[in-house]
Design an enzyme around this catalytic site. Structure first.
Site, mmCIF file in Angstrom:
data_model
loop_
_atom_site.group_PDB
_atom_site.id
_atom_site.type_symbol
_atom_site.label_atom_id
_atom_site.label_comp_id
_atom_site.label_asym_id
_atom_site.label_seq_id
_atom_site.Cartn_x
_atom_site.Cartn_y
_atom_site.Cartn_z
ATOM 1 N N ASP A 31 -10.283 3.223 4.512
ATOM 2 C CA ASP A 31 -10.765 1.846 4.333
ATOM 3 C C ASP A 31 -12.296 1.820 4.292
ATOM 4 O O ASP A 31 -12.891 0.815 3.911
ATOM 5 C CB ASP A 31 -10.289 0.957 5.495
ATOM 6 C CG ASP A 31 -9.030 0.166 5.136
ATOM 7 O OD1 ASP A 31 -8.737 0.039 3.932
ATOM 8 O OD2 ASP A 31 -8.362 -0.317 6.064
ATOM 9 N N GLN A 84 -3.855 -1.586 9.897
ATOM 10 C CA GLN A 84 -3.806 -2.907 9.258
ATOM 11 C C GLN A 84 -4.358 -3.969 10.206
ATOM 12 O O GLN A 84 -3.899 -4.107 11.337
ATOM 13 C CB GLN A 84 -2.348 -3.230 8.859
ATOM 14 C CG GLN A 84 -2.188 -4.540 8.097
ATOM 15 C CD GLN A 84 -2.861 -4.527 6.725
ATOM 16 O OE1 GLN A 84 -2.810 -3.533 6.005
ATOM 17 N NE2 GLN A 84 -3.514 -5.622 6.374
ATOM 18 N N LYS A 110 0.844 -1.202 0.000
ATOM 19 C CA LYS A 110 0.000 0.000 0.000
ATOM 20 C C LYS A 110 0.877 1.250 0.000
ATOM 21 O O LYS A 110 0.587 2.220 -0.696
ATOM 22 C CB LYS A 110 -0.930 -0.014 1.219
ATOM 23 C CG LYS A 110 -2.024 -1.073 1.100
ATOM 24 C CD LYS A 110 -2.739 -1.343 2.420
ATOM 25 C CE LYS A 110 -3.686 -2.524 2.290
ATOM 26 N NZ LYS A 110 -4.305 -2.915 3.555
#
Ligand code: NDP
Length: 285
Positions: free
Chosen positions: A121, A98, A54
Site C-alpha cells: 500500500d 484493510q 483485491k
C-alpha cells in the site's frame, strides 16, 4: 465537451494484462510466484468487498492470495501476531491491512509494523520517507495510478506547472512528491489556501483530491490543462468527483471521468507493487 477523456478502466486493464504476462514470465524463469496477503479485521461489509476485489484481481494475474480474516473480537495482539507471521513468510511478497479497523484496534499504528519491503500500500512511514527522499521503494497505489495515467497519455510532466488540491498522507502529499520526482513544478493546496481558483488556473496539470463533490469548477481550469479527479463522492445523484465534470471538460485538454478514471488504477498499481516487491525480495536474498 472539448476535452479528451482519460479512460482509467481501459488503462487499468492494460496494466493488469501486462502484469499477468510478467508474472508468468517470472514464474517460468524459476522464481517463486508473488503472493499477496490481506488482513481483514471485523465484518464491515464494504471492507469485505474491497478485500474480495483485491484477492480476485491478484488471482487473475497469477499472484497467490493469502487471506486472513479475523473476527471483530480479535485483539490488537492477535493482529500483530498475524502481521509478524506474514513479515516472516517467504511466500508473501506483499501485505495489506484493510483499513479502517474496528475502533479498539489502532490500524494506522499496526500498518507501521508491516515490513517496508512488503508494504504494497506504500503507506508506512518508511515508504513515505523513501518517497520523500527520492529513494526506491513501494509507492502508494492511488498516487502511483495518477502518474501512470499521465505517462500513458504522454502528458509532459517535466517543467509543467502541477497543482495538487489536497494534502492527505494517502493522496495529496504522495502525488505531489511523485510529480516533483518527475520534475514538475508543484504547488500543494489545502483548506487554508488563499484564492484557490487563481492557483488552480496556473496548472498545466491539475489534481483534485479533496473529497468535496464538484468543488473544482470549469473556470478554475486553464484552457488545455490535464485534469485528474481523484475524488469519489456519493451524492443523491450518484457518484461524482471533486471536479464539476461538465464545465471542466469544456476547457480542459484531457480529463478523467468519475467513475472510470483514477479509481480502477488503484488495484492495478497494488498488483504492480506486489510484483515489484517479489522481484526486490528475490534480488536481495
Ligand atoms: P482527506 O479528507 O484526507 O483530505 C482532503 C484534503 O482536501 C485535505 O488536505 C484538506 O485540507 C483539503 N480540503 C478540504 N476542503 C478543502 C477546500 N475547501 N479547499 C481546499 N482544500 C480542501 O481526503 P483523501 O485525500 O483521503 O481523499 C480525497 C478524495 O479522494 C476523496 O473523495 C476520496 O474518496 C478520494 N479517494 C479516491 C481514491 C481512489 O481510488 N480513486 C483513493 C483514495 C481517496 P486540510 O489538510 O487543510 O484539511
Amino acid at each position: 465537451m472539448s476535452a479528451k477523456l482519460i479512460d482509467g478502466k481501459a488503462i487499468a486493464q492494460q496494466v493488469r494484462d501486462e502484469i499477468r504476462a510478467e508474472v508468468e514470465a517470472w514464474v517460468a524463469a524459476g522464481n517463486r510466484r508473488p503472493g499477496l496477503a490481506t488482513v481483514l479485521v471485523g465484518d464491515d461489509p464494504a471492507s469485505a468487498v474491497y478485500v474480495g476485489g483485491k484477492q480476485k484481481a491478484s488471482a487473475e494475474v497469477g499472484i497467490e492470495g493469502f487471506r486472513h480474516d479475523l473476527p471483530a473480537t480479535a485483539t490488537e495482539d492477535e493482529v500483530v501476531a498475524v502481521l509478524h507471521e506474514l513479515n516472516a513468510d517467504e511466500r508473501v511478497s506483499g501485505i495489506l491491512l484493510q483499513l479502517p479497523t474496528p475502533a479498539h484496534i489502532d490500524g494506522s499504528r499496526l500498518t507501521t509494523l508491516i515490513d517496508a519491503g512488503k508494504d504494497v500500500d506504500g503507506l508506512t512511514p518508511i515508504s513515505a520517507g523513501l518517497l520523500a527522499k527520492g529513494l526506491p521503494g513501494l509507492r502508494p497505489c492511488t498516487p502511483a495510478g495518477v502518474i501512470e495515467l499521465l505517462r500513458r497519455h504522454d502528458v509532459q510532466m517535466e517543467g509543467a506547472e502541477a497543482v495538487v488540491v489536497g494534502r492527505s498522507d494517502l493522496v495529496g502529499k504522495p502525488v505531489a512528491a511523485l510529480l516533483l520526482a518527475e520534475n514538475a513544478t508543484v504547488t500543494v493546496c489545502h483548506s487554508r489556501t488563499r484564492d484557490l481558483p487563481a492557483v488552480c488556473r496556473r496548472a498545466d496539470i491539475l489534481i483534485a483530491a479533496v473529497g468535496r463533490p464538484e468543488m473544482v469548477k470549469g473556470d478554475w481550469v486553464r484552457p488545455g490543462a490535464t485534469v485528474i479527479d481523484v475524488g469519489i463522492n456519493r451524492t443523491d445523484s450518484g457518484l461524482v468527483g471533486d471536479v464539476e465534470f461538465e464545465s471542466a471538460a469544456e476547457v480542459a485538454g484531457l480529463i478523467t471521468p468519475v467513475p472510470g478514471g483514477v479509481g480502477p488504477m488503484t488495484i492495478a498499481m497494488l498488483l504492480r507493487n506486489t510484483l515489484d516487491a517479489a522481484r526486490a525480495a528475490a534480488a536481495s536474498s
